[in-house]
Design an enzyme around this catalytic site. Structure first.
Site, PDB file in Angstrom:
ATOM      1  N   ARG A  56     -14.095  -1.547  13.619  1.00  0.00           N
ATOM      2  CA  ARG A  56     -13.933  -0.438  12.688  1.00  0.00           C
ATOM      3  C   ARG A  56     -14.115  -0.987  11.279  1.00  0.00           C
ATOM      4  NH1 ARG A  56     -10.262  -2.461  10.473  1.00  0.00           N
ATOM      5  NH2 ARG A  56     -10.413  -0.859   8.872  1.00  0.00           N
ATOM      6  N   GLY A  57     -14.101  -0.051  10.293  1.00  0.00           N
ATOM      7  CA  GLY A  57     -14.392  -0.466   8.929  1.00  0.00           C
ATOM      8  C   GLY A  57     -15.886  -0.322   8.707  1.00  0.00           C
ATOM      9  N   ALA A  58     -16.245   0.342   7.615  1.00  0.00           N
ATOM     10  CA  ALA A  58     -17.643   0.742   7.416  1.00  0.00           C
ATOM     11  C   ALA A  58     -18.647  -0.414   7.553  1.00  0.00           C
ATOM     12  CB  ALA A  58     -17.784   1.446   6.073  1.00  0.00           C
ATOM     13  N   ARG A  93     -19.652   7.593  15.233  1.00  0.00           N
ATOM     14  CA  ARG A  93     -18.741   7.925  14.139  1.00  0.00           C
ATOM     15  C   ARG A  93     -19.596   8.422  12.960  1.00  0.00           C
ATOM     16  NH1 ARG A  93     -13.932   4.043  12.765  1.00  0.00           N
ATOM     17  NH2 ARG A  93     -13.086   6.058  12.148  1.00  0.00           N
ATOM     18  N   GLN A 204      -3.949   1.273  10.307  1.00  0.00           N
ATOM     19  CA  GLN A 204      -4.796   0.145   9.896  1.00  0.00           C
ATOM     20  C   GLN A 204      -4.103  -0.741   8.863  1.00  0.00           C
ATOM     21  OE1 GLN A 204      -5.882   3.273  10.293  1.00  0.00           O
ATOM     22  NE2 GLN A 204      -8.019   3.397  10.852  1.00  0.00           N
ATOM     23  N   ASP A 244     -15.876   4.405   2.796  1.00  0.00           N
ATOM     24  CA  ASP A 244     -16.766   4.590   3.942  1.00  0.00           C
ATOM     25  C   ASP A 244     -18.085   5.203   3.508  1.00  0.00           C
ATOM     26  OD1 ASP A 244     -15.058   4.031   6.560  1.00  0.00           O
ATOM     27  OD2 ASP A 244     -13.797   4.820   4.966  1.00  0.00           O
ATOM     28  N   ASN A 254     -12.873   7.764   1.707  1.00  0.00           N
ATOM     29  CA  ASN A 254     -12.187   6.631   2.341  1.00  0.00           C
ATOM     30  C   ASN A 254     -11.142   7.189   3.308  1.00  0.00           C
ATOM     31  OD1 ASN A 254     -11.778   3.748   2.580  1.00  0.00           O
ATOM     32  ND2 ASN A 254      -9.835   4.026   1.516  1.00  0.00           N
ATOM     33  N   LYS A 255     -10.408   6.315   3.942  1.00  0.00           N
ATOM     34  CA  LYS A 255      -9.410   6.711   4.936  1.00  0.00           C
ATOM     35  C   LYS A 255      -8.500   7.814   4.407  1.00  0.00           C
ATOM     36  CE  LYS A 255      -9.076   5.581   8.267  1.00  0.00           C
ATOM     37  NZ  LYS A 255      -9.741   6.344   9.340  1.00  0.00           N
TER      38      LYS A 255
END
Ligand code: MRU
Length: 363
Positions: A56-58, A93, A204, A244, A254-255
Site C-alpha cells: 500500500r502507499g501510492a 485501487r 496505518q 495519493d 490523501n488518507k
C-alpha cells in the site's frame, strides 16, 4: 530482505527474489505484529496484493504494479496479454495516481517492442521506477529537512511534526515521502518528534510508529480524534503528510482524515505541508472533484484487527455485519489549506502557478 545502503531502513519494501524474476514483498497486513515476506509469481497475485493492501502507499503501489506487468509479460508477451494485465491492475485501487501512471509508463515502454524482447524491457523499466522512487524520496527528504530546520529556532524544543497515515518507508520503495525529511533530520542530529495519528479504520499510523521505532525516531501515537486538541495546545509545529494524488491546482488527496487535520492547522496558524513526488501529481486533474475516491469494504469499519491476549493475530467485531457504514478511504484537502508542497524539485506554493515554477514542462 536485501540490504541497501541508500536509506534509513537499509531494506526495500519490494525487490526481485533470488530467482531473478519473481517479486518479494513484505505483507503489510501482518505488520506491525509480524514481518512476513511473500513471493509473488503471477500478475493475479500482484493484483490481489494491491487490492488487499499487502502492499500500500501510492509510490509502492505504482512500483508493485510495474512488476505485475513484468510477471504478465513473462507469461504472455502479446499485446492482448499486456492490455488484460494493465486492466486487471488498474482496477485494484482507483485513487493513487501512481498506479495508473506506472501502468501507462510500462505500456509506453513496451509499445511496438518485439514480443521476444518485452520481458527484458519490462524488468528494466520496473527496476528504473523503483530506483527513481528512492532518489525522488531522498530529494524530498533534503528539501523537507530545510523546512524542518527553519522551524527549529521557533520551536525551542525538538521540532514537533504531526503526520497522518503512513507516508514512510513502507509506503514507498525506501525513505518515504512525508517521513523522508524526518529521517534526514534524525540523521543530521536535528531534534525531532513525530505525533502519529492512528488512522482508523486500517490503522496505518501503527505502520508509521513501527518504522519510526525501527529508525530510532522519537514519536507518540495518538487517536485520530486527539489531533485537534494536541494542535490547540501548541504541541505541533508543522503537519506533514503524503499524497495519493495531487491535482494540477495543488489540492492534496490523501488518507481520509487529512482534511480535518488541515482545517485544524489552518484555524490555529500551524503550517501544513504535503510531500509530493512528481509521480503523484495528476496534471489532468484540475481540482478536487476530479479525484476518484476509493470506497472500501464496510467491514474495515465494523471489525478491528489486532493481537489477542495470547499475542496471536486476532480480530474483534465492533458492529453487526448488517450495520450501515460508509468507508471512504481518502479525502481531498483544498489547496487553500496547504502551506506548501515539498517535491523532489523543491518546495512550492500549492497552486498551479507554484507547481509551474518547478514543473515548467507541464503548462
Ligand atoms: O490506503 P493506503 O494505505 O494505500 O493510503 C496511503 C496514503 O494515504 C499515504 O499517505 C499516501 O499514499 C502517501 S504514501 C508516500
Amino acid at each position: 530482505v536485501v540490504a541497501v545502503d541508500a536509506g534509513p531502513h537499509r531494506w526495500r519494501t519490494i525487490q526481485l527474489a533470488p530467482d531473478g524474476w519473481s517479486v518479494e514483498i513484505v505483507d503489510q497486513t501482518r505488520l506491525p505484529g509480524d514481518v512476513v515476506q511473500r513471493r509473488l509469481t503471477t500478475v493475479a497475485m500482484v493484483a490481489d496484493a494491491i487490492r488487499t493492501m499487502q502492499v500500500r502507499g501510492a509510490p509502492l503501489i505504482g512500483a508493485t504494479a510495474a512488476y505485475g506487468i513484468c510477471l504478465a509479460v513473462r507469461a504472455d508477451p502479446s499485446d492482448g496479454g499486456l492490455a488484460r494485465a494493465a486492466d486487471l491492475l488498474r482496477a485494484t485501487r482507483p485513487t493513487a495516481v501512481n498506479l495508473a501512471a506506472a501502468l501507462a509508463r510500462m505500456r509506453a515502454r513496451l509499445h511496438g517492442a518485439p514480443e521476444g524482447s518485452r520481458q527484458e524491457i519490462a524488468y528494466a523499466e520496473a527496476q528504473r521506477i523503483c530506483e527513481e522512487d528512492v532518489a525522488v524520496n531522498r530529494a524530498i527528504g533534503e528539501h523537507g529537512l530545510a523546512v524542518l530546520k527553519a522551524l527549529l529556532p521557533h520551536a525551542q524544543r525538538p521540532v514537533q511534526v504531526l503526520t497522518h497515515c503512513n507516508a514512510g518507508h513502507l509506503a514507498t520503495v525506501e525513505w518515504g515521502t512525508a517521513l523522508a525529511p524526518v529521517y534526514r533530520a534524525h540523521q543530521e542530529g536535528v531534534p525531532v518528534h513525530v505525533w502519529v495519528s492512528e488512522t482508523r479504520p486500517r490503522n496505518q499510523g501503527l505502520l508509521t510508529a513501527w518504522e519510526l521505532a525501527d529508525a530510532g525516531v522519537p514519536h507518540t501515537v495518538i487517536a485520530d480524534n486527539a489531533a485537534g486538541a494536541i494542535m490547540a495546545r501548541r504541541a505541533v509545529d508543522v503537519c506533514l503528510v503524503g499524497t495519493d494524488r495531487t491535482t494540477a491546482a495543488g489540492d492534496v488527496c490523501n488518507k481520509v482524515g487529512t482534511y480535518l487535520k488541515a482545517l485544524a492547522a489552518h484555524a490555529l496558524g500551524i503550517p501544513f505541508y504535503a510531500a509530493v513526488p512528481g509521480s503523484s501529481i495528476d496534471w489532468a486533474a484540475g481540482g478536487p472533484d476530479a479525484v476518484p475516491i476509493e470506497e472500501r469494504d464496510g467491514d474495515e469499519v465494523r471489525v478491528v484487527a489486532g493481537r489477542g491476549a495470547d499475542g496471536g493475530a486476532a480480530s474483534v467485531r465492533l458492529l453487526a455485519a448488517a450495520a450501515p457504514v460508509a468507508n471512504p478511504a481518502f479525502d481531498v484537502t483544498p489547496a487553500r489549506l496547504v502551506t506548501g508542497l515539498i517535491t523532489e524539485r523543491g518546495v512550492c506554493d500549492a497552486s498551479a502557478a507554484g507547481l509551474a515554477t518547478l514543473y515548467p514542462e507541464h503548462p
